[in-house]
Design a protein around this motif. Sequence first.
Motif, PDB file in Angstrom:
ATOM      1  N   THR A 225       0.814  -1.220   0.000  1.00 13.64           N
ATOM      2  CA  THR A 225       0.000   0.000   0.000  1.00 13.64           C
ATOM      3  C   THR A 225       0.846   1.269   0.000  1.00 13.64           C
ATOM      4  O   THR A 225       0.312   2.369  -0.015  1.00 13.64           O
ATOM      5  N   GLY A 226       2.162   1.112   0.071  1.00 13.26           N
ATOM      6  CA  GLY A 226       3.027   2.274   0.127  1.00 13.26           C
ATOM      7  C   GLY A 226       3.262   2.791   1.528  1.00 13.26           C
ATOM      8  O   GLY A 226       3.842   3.862   1.713  1.00 13.26           O
ATOM      9  N   GLU A 227       2.861   2.013   2.532  1.00  9.28           N
ATOM     10  CA  GLU A 227       3.057   2.429   3.925  1.00  9.28           C
ATOM     11  C   GLU A 227       4.428   1.969   4.417  1.00  9.28           C
ATOM     12  O   GLU A 227       4.866   0.851   4.123  1.00  9.28           O
ATOM     13  N   ALA A 228       5.099   2.833   5.172  1.00  9.94           N
ATOM     14  CA  ALA A 228       6.397   2.477   5.763  1.00  9.94           C
ATOM     15  C   ALA A 228       6.154   1.512   6.916  1.00  9.94           C
ATOM     16  O   ALA A 228       5.589   1.893   7.939  1.00  9.94           O
ATOM     17  N   ILE A 229       6.575   0.263   6.754  1.00 11.09           N
ATOM     18  CA  ILE A 229       6.280  -0.772   7.744  1.00 11.09           C
ATOM     19  C   ILE A 229       7.508  -1.181   8.546  1.00 11.09           C
ATOM     20  O   ILE A 229       7.395  -1.876   9.556  1.00 11.09           O
ATOM     21  N   ALA A 230       8.694  -0.788   8.081  1.00  9.44           N
ATOM     22  CA  ALA A 230       9.929  -1.193   8.757  1.00  9.44           C
ATOM     23  C   ALA A 230      11.052  -0.285   8.289  1.00  9.44           C
ATOM     24  O   ALA A 230      10.866   0.586   7.437  1.00  9.44           O
ATOM     25  N   GLY A 231      12.212  -0.506   8.867  1.00 10.84           N
ATOM     26  CA  GLY A 231      13.387   0.239   8.458  1.00 10.84           C
ATOM     27  C   GLY A 231      14.609  -0.646   8.469  1.00 10.84           C
ATOM     28  O   GLY A 231      14.706  -1.596   9.259  1.00 10.84           O
ATOM     29  N   VAL A 232      15.538  -0.357   7.576  1.00  9.78           N
ATOM     30  CA  VAL A 232      16.814  -1.052   7.505  1.00  9.78           C
ATOM     31  C   VAL A 232      17.905  -0.040   7.836  1.00  9.78           C
ATOM     32  O   VAL A 232      17.826   1.121   7.426  1.00  9.78           O
ATOM     33  N   SER A 233      18.918  -0.466   8.579  1.00 16.34           N
ATOM     34  CA  SER A 233      19.977   0.474   8.941  1.00 16.34           C
ATOM     35  C   SER A 233      21.321  -0.219   9.025  1.00 16.34           C
ATOM     36  O   SER A 233      21.407  -1.453   9.119  1.00 16.34           O
ATOM     37  N   VAL A 234      22.375   0.592   8.985  1.00 19.99           N
ATOM     38  CA  VAL A 234      23.709   0.142   9.371  1.00 19.99           C
ATOM     39  C   VAL A 234      24.165   1.049  10.500  1.00 19.99           C
ATOM     40  O   VAL A 234      23.901   2.253  10.492  1.00 19.99           O
ATOM     41  N   SER A 235      24.838   0.467  11.475  1.00 21.01           N
ATOM     42  CA  SER A 235      25.306   1.214  12.641  1.00 21.01           C
ATOM     43  C   SER A 235      26.763   0.875  12.912  1.00 21.01           C
ATOM     44  O   SER A 235      27.181  -0.270  12.741  1.00 21.01           O
ATOM     45  N   GLY A 236      27.509   1.895  13.351  1.00 18.72           N
ATOM     46  CA  GLY A 236      28.896   1.651  13.668  1.00 18.72           C
ATOM     47  C   GLY A 236      29.544   2.847  14.338  1.00 18.72           C
ATOM     48  O   GLY A 236      28.917   3.904  14.489  1.00 18.72           O
ATOM     49  N   PRO A 237      30.780   2.708  14.745  1.00 12.24           N
ATOM     50  CA  PRO A 237      31.481   3.788  15.454  1.00 12.24           C
ATOM     51  C   PRO A 237      31.827   4.949  14.522  1.00 12.24           C
ATOM     52  O   PRO A 237      31.978   4.781  13.317  1.00 12.24           O
ATOM     53  N   THR A 238      31.975   6.116  15.117  1.00 11.09           N
ATOM     54  CA  THR A 238      32.230   7.335  14.343  1.00 11.09           C
ATOM     55  C   THR A 238      33.559   7.279  13.591  1.00 11.09           C
ATOM     56  O   THR A 238      33.683   7.901  12.535  1.00 11.09           O
ATOM     57  N   HIS A 239      34.527   6.536  14.103  1.00 15.93           N
ATOM     58  CA  HIS A 239      35.818   6.510  13.399  1.00 15.93           C
ATOM     59  C   HIS A 239      35.753   5.694  12.119  1.00 15.93           C
ATOM     60  O   HIS A 239      36.649   5.796  11.270  1.00 15.93           O
TER      61      HIS A 239
END
Length: 266
Positions: A225-239
Amino acid sequence: MTEPTRRRGRPRSTKDAAGTVQVLDRALDMLDLLAAHPGLTLSEVAERIDQPPSTVHRLLHSMAARGIVESDPATQAWNIGPATFRLGSAFMRRSGIVERARPILQALMKHTGETANLGILNGDAVLFVSQAETQETIRAFFPPGTRSPLHASGIGKALLAFGRPETLQAYLDGASLVRFTERTLATPDALTADMARIRSRGFSFDDEERTRGMRCIAAPVFDLTGEAIAGVSVSGPTHRIGHEHVKTLGAVVAAAAAELSHAMGG
């Protein structure tokens, strides 16, 4: 011969119903506590939830009989039991998104070298439901079941930005925008301004807003339906995730989210 009247399976009074709900609340409090702090003794559980040890003993042993919690006879420590895994797995199977996301998260982790995450909206928070963890010594870690405030997480901000306008407005009106670091967007104006930036570039950026020294880049997953149902991400340290890498990583994360959206019919 007159048949005996059948007793209906209902509480005999409002007082009985209230008591049943109260017992259930206490049991759920214990589950939440043991999920967050495994290995507590009975007395520690009683102290944490402010209930008599006799009540805690009764509830823990009732739940243990169903495998919801279990104890170590040697240490008398209590933990979440195997039945909770079955319940959680049933939740994961509800939409199939976790299974479909697994190879995409693995590929995203290998491509970026950072931990890849999948999260869904859960009230006023993000609920992390899957993860592909990098082998780097210093890394982000959000085990399935972890919750994070929407305004202080990459996935949370992506879901707010691309979700229903009324959801964003309700969050701005009613949520407590807790400041976790000096970079947290802890005012409605600051968060609203970031929503516009997120929509413009197609991904969100958590710049040490939840945890000092850690950054996160996220993009939304859409359904049929075009609804945002989830999210994908990458996470890590600032360096490793420097500001000079944000645009490139954002495009990679957005592409992974689009791939999952396609798999979900979006």
